[in-house]
Design a protein around this motif. Structure first.
Motif: not given
Length: 316
Positions: A113, A141-142, A144, A166-168, A289-291, A294
């Protein structure tokens, strides 16, 4: 001061040489290899910007002579019968036995990401893998922006996949769904893989049909900062230089010593048979990661592999 430390590879099947140009470094840390396979570390001092071959040789023999002799004998015993004499020096030129059978297609999955600088180094190394049957996917992943997509488009034979959630672990699960190989090997976007990485993982699966998950060694790419040195000093991601087997019979209680699943490896170097996800389910998207957690998605999956009676192997 503990840093910086110069990280080098030392191939023991070739003559040792003096390391020059080390001004500003506190010490050398060498990853010892024998015909490419890692067998240990050597740490040696630097004097006037040099670490001599004699210094390296002395440290290596002090710390690793037994391991080296064992490797020499193992490789020597694989030779065809019929040689009348063989001295120890001859064995340095004898590589380990080579697998000649069929190799499976392996999907290499990189979840990322917005880290294109790291990802470029990672993909450059993946393109150097010594393995003939690869399916390489980058799961964005999600994102930008479209920088990752544009980077991946500059590489031949690498598939780009966007996972908007979002989230690994969402990204890892998307890799399972998109994989073409029967084996899925995961690495992180800040990892520079060894050229023999995939083959070493694949051979464990080939030779041991009961194995459902394989983890492996992760060594420091550099030790230039205090943070990097302290991370390795207090554990790092390496779990030793010898193969380790873990298995619990289905339905049995897992011994408390196995509950700390970080001992088995890390998500930066892990592989699974694709079929195992049909049996035990996918990665838990509430983790990593992404939550808010982590982390932990890789470790929870290691636990689930063992809990359901499957075998996990650490293969350095």
């Amino acid at each position: 001061m503990l840093y910086p430390i110069k990280v080098v590879d030392i191939e023991l099947s070739r003559p040792l040489t003096t390391l020059d140009g080390l001004d500003g470094y506190m010490a050398v840390q060498g990853l010892l290899r024998f015909h490419g396979a890692p067998i240990g570390y050597v740490k040696a001092p630097i004097t006037n910007g040099h670490c001599t071959a004699q210094t390296l040789s002395k440290r290596i023999l002090e710390d690793h002579s037994e391991t080296i002799i064992n490797r020499l004998l193992y490789n020597g015993l694989s030779l065809p019968l019929g040689r009348e004499s063989l001295c120890l020096e001859d064995l340095f030129d004898v590589p380990p036995p080579e697998y000649k059978g069929k190799l499976p297609l392996v999907t290499v999955a990189v979840c990322t990401r917005d880290r294109t600088a790291n990802l470029a180094l990672c993909l450059d190394a993946i393109k150097q893998l010594d393995y003939p049957y690869l399916d390489i996917v980058v799961v964005d992943n999600a994102p930008t922006n479209d920088s990752t997509k544009k980077l991946v488009e500059t590489y031949a034979n690498i598939r780009y996949i966007c996972e908007p959630r979002p989230g690994l672990d969402w990204a890892r699960n998307r890799a399972v769904l998109e994989a073409k190989g029967d084996i899925i090997a995961y690495t992180d976007d800040d990892v520079v893989v060894d050229s023999a990485w995939v083959k070493a993982l694949a051979l464990v699966f080939i030779k041991h049909p009961d194995v459902m998950a394989v983890t492996g060694l992760v060594v420091p790419y550099e030790l230039e900062t205090e943070t990097q040195v302290l991370f390795e000093m207090y554990g790092g991601f390496g779990r030793g230089m010898s193969r380790k087997w873990y298995q619990v019979n289905r339905g049995n209680k897992i011994h408390w010593r196995l509950l700390g699943t970080g001992q088995f490896g890390t998500g930066a170097n892990m592989a699974y048979r694709r079929s195992v996800f049909d049996d035990i389910g996918f990665f838990d998207p509430a983790l990593d990661v992404g939550t808010v957690t982590n982390g932990g998605g890789d470790l929870e999956m290691f636990f689930r592999v063992l809990k359901e009676g499957h075998t996990l192997v650490y293969e350095p």
